[in-house]
Design an enzyme around this catalytic site. Structure first.
Site, PDB file in Angstrom:
ATOM      1  N   GLU A   1       0.823  -1.204   0.000  1.00 52.71           N
ATOM      2  CA  GLU A   1       0.000   0.000   0.000  1.00 52.71           C
ATOM      3  C   GLU A   1       0.862   1.262   0.000  1.00 52.71           C
ATOM      4  O   GLU A   1       1.737   1.415   0.860  1.00 52.71           O
ATOM      5  CB  GLU A   1      -0.929   0.007   1.215  1.00 52.71           C
ATOM      6  CG  GLU A   1      -1.894   1.181   1.235  1.00 52.71           C
ATOM      7  CD  GLU A   1      -2.858   1.130   2.400  1.00 52.71           C
ATOM      8  OE1 GLU A   1      -3.315   2.189   2.841  1.00 52.71           O
ATOM      9  OE2 GLU A   1      -3.145   0.012   2.882  1.00 52.71           O
TER      10      GLU A   1
ATOM     11  N   LYS B   1      -6.945  -0.617  12.129  1.00 56.90           N
ATOM     12  CA  LYS B   1      -6.281  -1.055  10.901  1.00 56.90           C
ATOM     13  C   LYS B   1      -5.054  -0.191  10.642  1.00 56.90           C
ATOM     14  O   LYS B   1      -4.004  -0.677  10.201  1.00 56.90           O
ATOM     15  CB  LYS B   1      -7.256  -0.970   9.727  1.00 56.90           C
ATOM     16  CG  LYS B   1      -6.733  -1.568   8.422  1.00 56.90           C
ATOM     17  CD  LYS B   1      -6.127  -0.533   7.493  1.00 56.90           C
ATOM     18  CE  LYS B   1      -5.705  -1.137   6.163  1.00 56.90           C
ATOM     19  NZ  LYS B   1      -5.052  -0.159   5.281  1.00 56.90           N
TER      20      LYS B   1
ATOM     21  N   ASP C   1       3.948 -14.552  12.030  1.00 62.54           N
ATOM     22  CA  ASP C   1       2.563 -14.855  11.682  1.00 62.54           C
ATOM     23  C   ASP C   1       1.709 -13.607  11.887  1.00 62.54           C
ATOM     24  O   ASP C   1       1.184 -13.367  12.973  1.00 62.54           O
ATOM     25  CB  ASP C   1       2.067 -16.012  12.561  1.00 62.54           C
ATOM     26  CG  ASP C   1       0.690 -16.510  12.139  1.00 62.54           C
ATOM     27  OD1 ASP C   1       0.022 -15.815  11.352  1.00 62.54           O
ATOM     28  OD2 ASP C   1       0.283 -17.586  12.614  1.00 62.54           O
TER      29      ASP C   1
ATOM     30  N   HIS D   1      -2.056  11.357   0.584  1.00 60.33           N
ATOM     31  CA  HIS D   1      -1.777  10.153  -0.197  1.00 60.33           C
ATOM     32  C   HIS D   1      -1.637  10.423  -1.687  1.00 60.33           C
ATOM     33  O   HIS D   1      -1.174   9.553  -2.423  1.00 60.33           O
ATOM     34  CB  HIS D   1      -2.924   9.148  -0.012  1.00 60.33           C
ATOM     35  CG  HIS D   1      -2.872   8.439   1.299  1.00 60.33           C
ATOM     36  ND1 HIS D   1      -3.639   7.344   1.574  1.00 60.33           N
ATOM     37  CD2 HIS D   1      -2.135   8.651   2.406  1.00 60.33           C
ATOM     38  CE1 HIS D   1      -3.402   6.915   2.796  1.00 60.33           C
ATOM     39  NE2 HIS D   1      -2.492   7.702   3.332  1.00 60.33           N
TER      40      HIS D   1
END
Length: 743
Positions: free
Chosen positions: A87, A268, A284, A382
């Site tokens: 991303e 997130k 993991d 962004h």
């Protein structure tokens, strides 16, 4: 011992090409030559044969970008952090937060001993109290049986720490937890083996049947806390005071602690900083995610993982606590060279150290997201990074990527189809009539406005600020993709178009019908000599295309005429820089003839240019200062004389390579320009941001009223200042200054 990193060699890391970054890592002592060779060729790619032994039905190996976040300071240790992520903006956001945190003490962490939990389900329990008693009576036996499964782990200082018995909502079911220290291993397979080994004996003692026997990924006995503190003043932007940004971040965090829909996206963002490190180090990430989200709902309501609040002294303080069980040995690490390399880059000495690093970066990532949301909004920050990703996705060569990205952002259509269209346009322009004629831009270091009235100015070039190509056509037209200019010209037009038509007349090309294509690298109208660069580039391109045989002096004369038309009263410095492309001291005498002295630069340096959001025509600012001088001739002349004295001192500082002294002189020059009324609140804010981040000095450059500022910094600070500007979505770039600069 922690690895010692020569962080100065990593300054400006993000601006380099991949090969240059690898070279810097060698210089910093991070990479050995054989590791660099591997990265330069195929990278640490998992072999398909090895992949086939890791999972089922393998047909290939899937790639993701490996990036680095440099300068992460955790508990006074300086880390290079590997990020595997697809991303855009995540690495940039983590880097920005790391740099800001480092300037204010870095991240602080504290951690419990990381214990893993294995669960053995006991079904069909008829007497729960009796079962608990029997298990307690045989506790030592059971612990010994657990440790006997992996005696080497016990030798390394790990092993069983206790056995707990938990009730469940079902009266006939108990759950036994074995709480184990797995040292530097994540420990999933170890724990599963131990659960299997004692399950039958547990069932026998409890008078029950053994059910599930497996590790729990909810490792709430492996909690890590990270803390970040930032002074309010360091949060200021062009539009917002530091306290306002601080309070907005606190309010945004409160929203995420009270609303589940916001909390999920908020968390997130935290994991955006943690998962890439887990991937890069072979851990993991799915287990880490599951534990984090379970912890976010530990009191029955899902909420934000972070706590941002105002500290007693007014600082912004953030805390993040997470269950974090990771490994640096065992598992798939031995089979995956990329994971081993990621751990080597991080240079952590234990799994606990890696866990603390990951939680610190997660907190920093969350800070960057909240700051963007609290100020200019996440999408604006962004935009360019997303555009760069889109450009890369369509296979634009590296040498054309910046130009296509700039044009794509300017178009407002950050789409693959638009990037392809712009790339085709630029390719067509590059293939026609060669690469075109180049002209330099200009940065005035000292002497703005005073130079118009006969005083000295010190200026350096921006090499190849633009290139101009000419194609024969049926009508005169100009196309500048980066400036969103594309139109047909006629003789009665003014402004830019009028300048072009005037130049055609001066060159006796009134019957010519050139199609003018301009590849510009910087925005127009911001005091960097864009109009002069265009005039010089156009004259040179016309000279080459129509074989006019012009020398540099003649080109300079024509360009000065174009500048006078564009700006009214031109100093002549912009066109001279555009033609000759060398640092210079410029002064126009009473007879109108310029005096040019090539400038000595004692050390190669970079100036950081930051672009303001507002601009004013140079003509208007020149006229404004002239009117002020007419109204107050003695006072304004005294100010200009002082600016001239500073210009002389600047030449000495440049010749001696004294950056700190140069910065102080720029600060003084800025104050004088402000007294002439050509600075603005926005320009003052940009200068202050640079100074607050450690720049030696900063001032506006060019006509003022908006436009741009320049900052003088050492290399490491320049990177930090640039990150601060980029975090605020302020366009900025570095210009290398040395005597050999040319167009």
């Amino acid at each position: 011992m922690p690895r010692l990193i020569d962080t100065k060699t990593l300054s400006g890391f993000y601006r380099l090409r991949p090969a240059e970054r690898i070279e810097r890592l060698i210089q910093a002592g991070v990479l050995a030559s054989d590791e660099a060779a591997t990265l330069s060729s195929s990278g640490y790619v998992l072999a398909r044969a090895a992949a086939d032994r890791m999972i089922e039905n393998v047909v290939g190996v899937f790639g993701l970008p490996l990036g680095l976040v440099t300068g992460v300071v955790v508990d006074d240790h300086d880390y290079i952090v590997p990020f595997v992520v697809e991303e855009p903006s995540i690495v940039a956001a983590a880097s920005s937060a790391a740099k800001l945190a480092a300037r204010h003490g870095g991240f602080r962490t504290k951690a419990e001993r990381a214990l893993a939990i294995g669960q053995i389900e006991l079904r069909g329990v008829t007497d729960g109290d009796r079962a608990r008693q029997r298990l307690a009576e045989h506790d030592q036996e059971l612990c010994a049986a657990v440790d006997a499964v992996h005696p080497n782990m016990v030798k390394r200082g790990g092993g069983i720490r206790r056995i707990d018995v938990r009730s469940t909502p079902d009266a006939d079911r108990l759950v036994v937890h074995i709480v184990v220290d797995t040292c530097d291993a994540m420990g999933a397979n170890l724990i599963n083996s131990q659960c299997e080994a004692i399950s039958a004996r547990l069932a026998e003692l409890a008078g029950a049947t053994a059910g599930l026997r497996i590790l729990s990924n909810y490792c709430d006995e492996a909690r890590v806390t990270a803390i970040m503190r930032v002074p309010s003043a360091a949060l200021a932007t062009r539009q917002f005071a530091g306290e306002a940004v601080r309070d907005a971040i606190v309010a945004a965090n409160h929203f995420a602690r009270t609303d589940v829909y916001r909390a999920v996206t908020h968390n997130k963002g935290v994991m955006n900083g943690i998962d890439p490190i887990a991937l890069a180090t072979g851990n993991d990430w799915r287990a880490i995610e599951a534990a984090a989200h379970a912890y976010a709902a530990r009191d029955g309501s899902y909420r934000a993982l972070t706590d941002w609040h105002v500290a007693a002294n007014g600082d912004l303080e953030g805390r993040l606590t997470l269950p974090m069980k990771v490994g640096t040995v065992g598992g798939t690490l031995a089979a995956n060279p990329g994971a081993r390399f990621g751990l080597q880059l991080a240079a952590v000495e234990s799994a606990g150290e890696l866990a603390r690093l990951m939680v610190a970066v997660g907190l920093g990532q969350n800070f960057s997201a909240l700051r963007a949301l609290a100020t200019d909004g996440i999408q604006r920050g962004h935009m360019r990074l997303h555009a760069r990703s889109v450009v890369a996705s369509i296979g634009v060569p590296a040498e054309q990527a910046d130009a296509v990205t700039t044009a794509l952002v300017a178009s407002g259509e950050i789409k693959a189809w638009k990037a392809r269209e712009l790339h085709r346009v630029l390719q067509a322009e590059a293939s026609a009539n060669g690469s075109g004629a180049a002209a330099a831009g200009k940065i005035i270091i000292a002497g703005e406005h005073a130079v118009v009235h006969g005083y000295r100015a010190i200026a350096v070039p921006i090499p190849e600020a633009l290139r101009v190509r000419i194609e024969p056509a049926d009508e005169v037209s100009i196309h500048i993709p980066a400036w969103q200019v594309r139109r047909t010209l006629s003789a009665d037009q003014e402004g830019l178009d009028g300048v072009v038509m005037t130049l055609l007349q001066r060159l006796d090309l009134t019957d010519a019908r050139p199609a003018i294509h301009v590849d510009a690298h910087y925005p127009p109208g911001i005091g960097l000599g864009g109009s002069a660069s265009l005039a010089v580039g156009l004259i040179r391109a016309l000279d080459a295309h129509y074989r006019l045989g012009l020398d540099d002096a003649t080109i300079n004369d024509h360009a000065f005429a174009a500048e006078t038309l564009a700006h009214g009263r031109a100093s002549g410095i912009d066109n001279t820089l555009a033609v000759y492309g060398r640092p210079l001291v410029y002064q126009r005498g009473a007879d109108g003839e310029p005096s040019i002295e090539w400038l000595s630069v004692g050390t190669e340096m970079e100036l950081l240019v930051a672009v303001a959001g507002s601009v004013q025509p140079t003509r208007r600012m020149v006229e404004q200062v002239a009117m002020l001088k007419d109204a107050m001739p003695a006072r304004v002349s005294a100010i200009m004389a002082e600016i001239d004295a500073l210009a002389g001192a600047v030449t000495e500082a440049l010749a001696a390579g004294q950056l700190e002294r140069l910065g102080r002189l720029l600060n003084l020059n800025q104050g004088l320009l402000n007294s002439l009324g050509v600075s603005t609140a926005e320009l003052e804010s940009l200068c202050q941001i640079a100074r607050d981040c450690g720049a030696y000095g900063a001032k506006l450059t060019g006509g003022g009223g908006g436009g741009a500022i320049i900052a003088v910094c050492d290399p490491e600070t320049l990177t930090a200042v640039r990150r601060q500007f980029e975090q605020r979505s302020i366009q900025c770039f570095a210009v290398r200054v040395h005597e050999a600069a040319s167009s």
